[in-house]
Design a protein around this motif. Sequence first.
Motif, mmCIF file in Angstrom:
data_model
loop_
_atom_site.group_PDB
_atom_site.id
_atom_site.type_symbol
_atom_site.label_atom_id
_atom_site.label_comp_id
_atom_site.label_asym_id
_atom_site.label_seq_id
_atom_site.Cartn_x
_atom_site.Cartn_y
_atom_site.Cartn_z
ATOM 1 N N GLU A 130 0.828 -1.202 0.000
ATOM 2 C CA GLU A 130 0.000 0.000 0.000
ATOM 3 C C GLU A 130 0.869 1.261 0.000
ATOM 4 O OE1 GLU A 130 -3.269 2.096 2.892
ATOM 5 O OE2 GLU A 130 -3.306 -0.094 2.713
ATOM 6 N N GLU A 131 1.949 1.257 0.787
ATOM 7 C CA GLU A 131 2.851 2.409 0.818
ATOM 8 C C GLU A 131 3.552 2.593 -0.520
ATOM 9 O OE1 GLU A 131 5.270 1.245 4.125
ATOM 10 O OE2 GLU A 131 4.098 2.433 5.546
ATOM 11 N N HIS B 28 2.368 1.665 -3.467
ATOM 12 C CA HIS B 28 1.357 2.146 -4.407
ATOM 13 C C HIS B 28 1.086 3.632 -4.181
ATOM 14 C CE1 HIS B 28 -1.923 1.883 -7.212
ATOM 15 N NE2 HIS B 28 -2.766 2.366 -6.313
ATOM 16 N N SER B 29 1.005 4.054 -2.922
ATOM 17 C CA SER B 29 0.780 5.467 -2.613
ATOM 18 C C SER B 29 1.927 6.325 -3.124
ATOM 19 C CB SER B 29 0.620 5.671 -1.103
ATOM 20 O OG SER B 29 -0.563 5.068 -0.653
ATOM 21 N N GLN C 187 1.683 9.327 -5.963
ATOM 22 C CA GLN C 187 2.137 10.693 -5.703
ATOM 23 C C GLN C 187 3.158 11.137 -6.745
ATOM 24 O OE1 GLN C 187 3.156 11.572 -1.606
ATOM 25 N NE2 GLN C 187 1.594 10.158 -0.881
ATOM 26 N N ARG D 94 -1.748 17.834 -5.279
ATOM 27 C CA ARG D 94 -2.014 16.699 -4.399
ATOM 28 C C ARG D 94 -3.358 16.929 -3.716
ATOM 29 N NH1 ARG D 94 2.552 15.278 -0.401
ATOM 30 N NH2 ARG D 94 1.658 17.103 0.558
ATOM 31 N N GLY E 131 -5.340 10.429 -10.050
ATOM 32 C CA GLY E 131 -5.253 9.298 -9.136
ATOM 33 C C GLY E 131 -5.966 8.086 -9.700
ATOM 34 N N PHE F 29 -8.226 8.430 -5.428
ATOM 35 C CA PHE F 29 -7.133 8.406 -4.457
ATOM 36 C C PHE F 29 -5.824 8.670 -5.177
ATOM 37 C CE2 PHE F 29 -3.886 5.966 -2.057
ATOM 38 C CZ PHE F 29 -3.946 6.668 -0.869
ATOM 39 N N ASP F 30 -5.015 9.613 -4.639
ATOM 40 C CA ASP F 30 -3.747 9.955 -5.280
ATOM 41 C C ASP F 30 -2.527 9.614 -4.436
ATOM 42 O OD1 ASP F 30 -3.615 11.924 -3.321
ATOM 43 O OD2 ASP F 30 -3.130 13.524 -4.725
ATOM 44 N N GLY F 31 -2.694 8.861 -3.365
ATOM 45 C CA GLY F 31 -1.573 8.496 -2.517
ATOM 46 C C GLY F 31 -1.441 9.390 -1.299
ATOM 47 N N SER F 32 -2.006 10.602 -1.360
ATOM 48 C CA SER F 32 -1.926 11.505 -0.211
ATOM 49 C C SER F 32 -3.269 11.588 0.512
ATOM 50 C CB SER F 32 -1.491 12.904 -0.652
ATOM 51 O OG SER F 32 -2.482 13.524 -1.453
#
Length: 139
Positions: free
Chosen positions: A32-33, A35-36, A40, A50, A64, A85-88
């Motif tokens: 998950e980290e 991918h985030s 970003q 962001r 995203g 979702f864009d990671g942030s």
Amino acid sequence: MSAEPRPEKPAKPARPAGRFRRMIERLSTSQEELHSAELQEDAEAAGCTRICDCHDRQIVKVTGTLRTVTLRPRAGVPALEAELFDGSAALDVVWLGRRSIVGIEPGRRMIASGRIAMSHGRRVLFNPKYELRPVGQEQ
């Protein structure tokens, strides 16, 4: 005994991140980290804002991955809602009067632009201009 404070130990110099250290960090990071971080980087490369930096009533361009897509009526009118979702952070993208849009599906990457609104403490883009990213294309 003297009341003099002890001299502090000098801070260790930061070790340069070598190839092995980067590999260990990458292996110990969750999917998950990773991918985030990828999302970003994609947002920065596309010149988008962001999502976590978006404020109420601000005109933005964000990118995203669509996490969820649902049909939820608003005031008796059909509304297609998707979570981008864009990671942030995440925001809700809502198309009023639409039951479905070809290509709007979970897992699809897109760029959306419009004015941010706050609804129930969440960021929302109503009827945004959007561009679907080609399937399988990373950038």
